[in-house]
Structures are given as structure tokens and as C-alpha cells.
Design a protein around this motif. Structure first.
Motif, PDB file in Angstrom:
ATOM      1  N   LYS A  88      20.727  28.210 -89.086  1.00 41.93           N
ATOM      2  CA  LYS A  88      20.333  27.199 -88.089  1.00 41.93           C
ATOM      3  C   LYS A  88      19.209  26.322 -88.617  1.00 41.93           C
ATOM      4  O   LYS A  88      19.268  25.099 -88.547  1.00 41.93           O
ATOM      5  CB  LYS A  88      19.900  27.945 -86.815  1.00 41.93           C
ATOM      6  N   ALA A 114      12.824  26.509 -77.059  1.00 37.94           N
ATOM      7  CA  ALA A 114      11.964  26.407 -78.242  1.00 37.94           C
ATOM      8  C   ALA A 114      11.461  27.747 -78.763  1.00 37.94           C
ATOM      9  O   ALA A 114      11.172  27.891 -79.943  1.00 37.94           O
ATOM     10  CB  ALA A 114      10.771  25.500 -77.921  1.00 37.94           C
ATOM     11  N   ASP A 130      18.934  32.576 -87.885  1.00 36.02           N
ATOM     12  CA  ASP A 130      17.844  31.592 -87.965  1.00 36.02           C
ATOM     13  C   ASP A 130      17.924  30.812 -89.279  1.00 36.02           C
ATOM     14  O   ASP A 130      17.651  29.613 -89.319  1.00 36.02           O
ATOM     15  CB  ASP A 130      16.483  32.301 -87.894  1.00 36.02           C
ATOM     16  N   ASP A 158       5.889  33.483 -74.218  1.00 37.96           N
ATOM     17  CA  ASP A 158       6.272  32.655 -75.368  1.00 37.96           C
ATOM     18  C   ASP A 158       5.800  31.210 -75.187  1.00 37.96           C
ATOM     19  O   ASP A 158       5.447  30.536 -76.169  1.00 37.96           O
ATOM     20  CB  ASP A 158       7.792  32.702 -75.585  1.00 37.96           C
ATOM     21  N   PRO A 170      10.568  24.664 -83.164  1.00 39.59           N
ATOM     22  CA  PRO A 170       9.678  23.544 -82.827  1.00 39.59           C
ATOM     23  C   PRO A 170       8.665  23.240 -83.931  1.00 39.59           C
ATOM     24  O   PRO A 170       8.310  22.078 -84.166  1.00 39.59           O
ATOM     25  CB  PRO A 170       8.995  23.984 -81.526  1.00 39.59           C
ATOM     26  N   GLY A 226       9.303  28.945 -86.158  1.00 40.94           N
ATOM     27  CA  GLY A 226      10.466  28.697 -85.310  1.00 40.94           C
ATOM     28  C   GLY A 226      10.832  27.224 -85.273  1.00 40.94           C
ATOM     29  O   GLY A 226      10.162  26.371 -85.881  1.00 40.94           O
ATOM     30  N   HIS A 273      12.668  36.243 -78.847  1.00 41.63           N
ATOM     31  CA  HIS A 273      13.116  35.857 -80.179  1.00 41.63           C
ATOM     32  C   HIS A 273      12.328  36.579 -81.272  1.00 41.63           C
ATOM     33  O   HIS A 273      12.770  36.628 -82.420  1.00 41.63           O
ATOM     34  CB  HIS A 273      13.024  34.338 -80.350  1.00 41.63           C
ATOM     35  N   ASP A 313      19.523  25.895 -78.222  1.00 43.01           N
ATOM     36  CA  ASP A 313      19.535  27.220 -78.861  1.00 43.01           C
ATOM     37  C   ASP A 313      19.193  28.299 -77.827  1.00 43.01           C
ATOM     38  O   ASP A 313      18.131  28.914 -77.894  1.00 43.01           O
ATOM     39  CB  ASP A 313      18.508  27.200 -80.014  1.00 43.01           C
TER      40      ASP A 313
HETATM   41  C1  LIG Z   1      17.009  31.840 -79.209  1.00 40.92           C
HETATM   42  S1  LIG Z   1      15.415  31.625 -78.566  1.00 40.92           S
HETATM   43  C2  LIG Z   1      14.864  30.117 -79.269  1.00 40.92           C
HETATM   44  C3  LIG Z   1      14.555  30.171 -80.731  1.00 40.92           C
HETATM   45  C4  LIG Z   1      14.067  28.863 -81.291  1.00 40.92           C
HETATM   46  N1  LIG Z   1      14.939  27.765 -80.921  1.00 40.92           N
HETATM   47  C5  LIG Z   1      13.988  28.902 -82.797  1.00 40.92           C
HETATM   48  O1  LIG Z   1      14.977  28.554 -83.481  1.00 40.92           O
HETATM   49  O2  LIG Z   1      12.934  29.280 -83.327  1.00 40.92           O
HETATM   50  C6  LIG Z   1      15.751  31.100 -76.923  1.00 40.92           C
HETATM   51  C7  LIG Z   1      14.501  30.841 -76.091  1.00 40.92           C
HETATM   52  O3  LIG Z   1      14.872  30.120 -74.899  1.00 40.92           O
HETATM   53  C8  LIG Z   1      14.033  30.529 -73.836  1.00 40.92           C
HETATM   54  N2  LIG Z   1      14.731  30.106 -72.606  1.00 40.92           N
HETATM   55  C9  LIG Z   1      15.648  30.785 -71.884  1.00 40.92           C
HETATM   56  N3  LIG Z   1      16.154  30.007 -70.906  1.00 40.92           N
HETATM   57  C10 LIG Z   1      15.539  28.790 -71.019  1.00 40.92           C
HETATM   58  C11 LIG Z   1      15.676  27.548 -70.338  1.00 40.92           C
HETATM   59  N4  LIG Z   1      16.538  27.407 -69.331  1.00 40.92           N
HETATM   60  N5  LIG Z   1      14.927  26.494 -70.745  1.00 40.92           N
HETATM   61  C12 LIG Z   1      14.045  26.637 -71.774  1.00 40.92           C
HETATM   62  N6  LIG Z   1      13.885  27.785 -72.469  1.00 40.92           N
HETATM   63  C13 LIG Z   1      14.625  28.847 -72.104  1.00 40.92           C
HETATM   64  C14 LIG Z   1      13.892  32.010 -74.056  1.00 40.92           C
HETATM   65  O4  LIG Z   1      12.737  32.513 -73.412  1.00 40.92           O
HETATM   66  C15 LIG Z   1      13.793  32.089 -75.596  1.00 40.92           C
HETATM   67  O5  LIG Z   1      12.442  32.060 -76.014  1.00 40.92           O
END
Ligand SMILES: C[S@@+](CC[C@H](N)C(=O)[O-])C[C@H]1O[C@@H](n2cnc3c(N)ncnc32)[C@H](O)[C@@H]1O
Length: 285
Positions: free
Chosen positions: A29, A55, A26, A135, A113, A111, A17, A173
Motif C-alpha cells: 500500500k 489515517a 502496509d 489513535d 498520513p 503510517g 493498526h 483504508d
Molecule cells: C487500517 S487503519 C489505517 C492505517 C493507515 N491508513 C496507514 O496506512 O497507516 C484504519 C483506521 O481507521 C480508523 N477508522 C475506523 N472507522 C473510521 C471512520 N469511519 N473514519 C475515520 N477513521 C476510521 C480506525 O480507528 C483505524 O485507525
């Protein structure tokens, strides 16, 4: 880039991300997430449990190599922060960005969280999931404090286990790297709603072509869910399906007032950061 479609069964763990933090998607959202949290944490409201299924790292250096290479933060949050006339709906997000940059220069972008944790009251709680080890390590550093739990577990499984029966917000997300991402979202929504019909759920989706988005909405329509709020932000017409042309939020059990905020946020992003033919649109499924 978020929204890429892969072959069935193929997995890829390349999404970071850091390349996209603070981009137009972002901003929509996070402005809507903060509006939602503000409306779910009033003085009279009972404790809220939030599950952030995907997250990320929690805080991003938008002067770092990844952000400079993509240029997405420069075209997104930098323009929002420079626009003193941006609508009031962005005030909480702007304040959070300013808090992350106490020296005044724009270097860090918070971000989901971090934004959620800062919006919660002492009796509320947050579970944040991130499966990418680097991350996850950053998230553990960036999310300290009481009632905040960081898990390296699958976010979908955690939401299904943790949605419980109390006041709940689930933020979904994903990176959309896996071909089954849409199916996993739908299964998670179904499971959460079965256990906790009043849970508020916010799902982020990329808009590249309309067929993929429509197919997901059709799946939701067969599931007998509460009427969802759909927030579509198109930066440009969807002529080129290889580009991320916009993004959408699908929100279940949205609190009163969010719809109007979402319309303003989406419209401003499409108009101020988009191209000719871009548009923001809010409607009910
Ligand atoms: C779009 S980013 C999240 C951005 C964050 N929500 C924000 O708005 O700041 C998606 C994240 O999900 C993680 N990810 C991928 N598959 C996942 C899973 N099954 N469970 C938890 N995290 C996961 C990825 O590594 C990535 O860091």
C-alpha cells in the motif's frame, strides 16, 4: 485482524493498526501510495489536495507490545529494510522509514498520513481522519505542520464533502470491522467521482476469500467508473478464508507509470514475503 466479516449492523471498534503496522500489506500500500504521490506532484502539476479517510496514528513503535505480539512488522518491514537488493520502487518507503529512525535502529514505522505529508509540496494539502480517540490523539502529535488538518470525523463523510473539483487524491483504508464497510466504500467512490470525475482514488482491501473481493469488484463494475487498476498481492493460495491471505488495491484515475511500479512492488512482496503459490498480479477492471 483486518478483513474480518461481522453480522449486518454489528459494529466493533477494536481494530488497532499498531498490531499490523509495517506488515506486507502496509508495504504494498505505502510503496504504491508514494509512487502515486510522486507522479501527482511533479514540478508542472497544480496543487494537490489529499484526503486520508482512515489515517490511523501516523507513526508506530514496532518494538512495542502490539507489534511484537503479532510479529507482522518483523515479517514485513524488517525484511524489506534488510534487503539491499529490494527493487527501486521501495526506495521512497525505505527512505521514509530511515527518516523516522534517525538513530539507525529500526523502531518506528510511518503510517499513511505521515508518508503523504512528507511527500507533499508547500502548496498541497492533507486532511487526515481518524475516529478512534487514542489513535486520533497520537495522530495529532505525529502530524504537525502547515496544510495538514487532522479531523476526528468520519472519513467517508469527509471525502464526500471535501473531494471538490480540484486535483484530488482520496486514500481509503478502512479496518473492515463493519459488515457495511464495502457498501460504504462503494457509496463514497460513487459520490466522489460524481463531484470530481478526475479524482484519483486508492482503496485498500483484504484478500481472504475470493467471493467477497469479487462481489466488491462486481459492484464497482455496475457504477460506470473510469477503468480501475487492480493490484492483487497473494501471499498464498486462498484456501483458508479465516486468514488474511493477501491484499488488494483498487485505484481509479491512476497516473501514468503507477501500473508498472505496482506490478514490481506486488510481485516482490508476494515472492520475498509470501509462501509457495503466492503471486502478485496487476490488471484492469
Ligand atoms: C487500517 S487503519 C489505517 C492505517 C493507515 N491508513 C496507514 O496506512 O497507516 C484504519 C483506521 O481507521 C480508523 N477508522 C475506523 N472507522 C473510521 C471512520 N469511519 N473514519 C475515520 N477513521 C476510521 C480506525 O480507528 C483505524 O485507525
Amino acid at each position: 485482524m483486518a478483513g474480518r466479516r461481522r453480522n449486518p449492523g454489528e459494529t466493533c471498534l477494536n481494530y488497532r493498526h499498531a498490531f499490523h503496522a509495517g506488515n506486507f500489506a502496509d508495504l504494498v500500500k505505502h510503496a504504491c501510495l508514494l509512487s502515486m504521490l510522486g507522479r501527482l506532484t511533479g514540478a508542472q502539476d497544480g496543487p494537490l489536495g489529499v484526503i486520508d479517510t482512515h489515517a490511523g496514528a501516523g507513526l508506530y513503535d514496532i518494538t512495542g507490545d502490539e507489534a511484537l505480539k503479532s510479529g507482522e512488522a518483523a515479517a514485513g518491514v524488517a525484511r524489506l529494510m534488510a534487503d539491499a537488493a529490494a527493487p527501486q520502487v521501495f526506495a521512497s518507503l525505505k527512505a521514509a522509514v530511515e527518516k523516522a529512525n534517525p538513530d539507525g535502529a529500526l523502531r518506528f514505522y510511518p503510517g499513511s498520513p505521515r508518508l503523504i505529508a512528507d511527500a507533499l509540496r508547500p502548496a498541497d494539502s492533507l486532511v487526515a481522519c481518524e475516529t478512534r480517540p487514542d489513535d486520533l490523539a497520537r495522530l495529532r502529535q505525529n502530524l504537525v505542520g502547515p496544510n495538514r488538518q487532522v479531523l476526528g470525523d468520519d472519513g467517508y463523510a469527509t471525502a464526500l464533502k471535501g473531494a471538490g473539483s480540484g486535483r484530488t487524491l482520496v486514500h481509503i483504508d478502512p479496518p473492515f470491522e463493519r459488515a457495511d464497510e464495502y457498501d460504504r466504500i462503494a457509496a463514497t467512490v460513487a459520490g466522489v467521482v460524481r463531484r470530481n470525475p478526475k479524482a484519483a482514488i486508492m482503496i485498500w482491501l483484504p484478500l481472504k476469500d475470493l467471493e467477497t473481493f469479487d462481489a466488491f469488484l462486481r459492484t464497482l463494475e455496475t457504477m460506470q467508473l473510469p477503468r480501475a487498476l487492480v493490484v492483487e498481492t497473494r501471499l498464498r493460495p486462498l484456501h483458508d478464508p479465516m486468514r488474511m491471505n493477501g491484499c488488494a488495491l483498487v485505484i481509479l484515475n491512476d497516473p501514468p507509470g503507477l501500473e508498472a511500479d505496482a506490478g514490481v512492488a506486488s510481485g516482490w512482496i508476494a515472492g520475498a514475503l509470501g509462501e509457495a503459490g503466492g503471486q502478485g498480479r496487476v490488471w484492469r477492471l
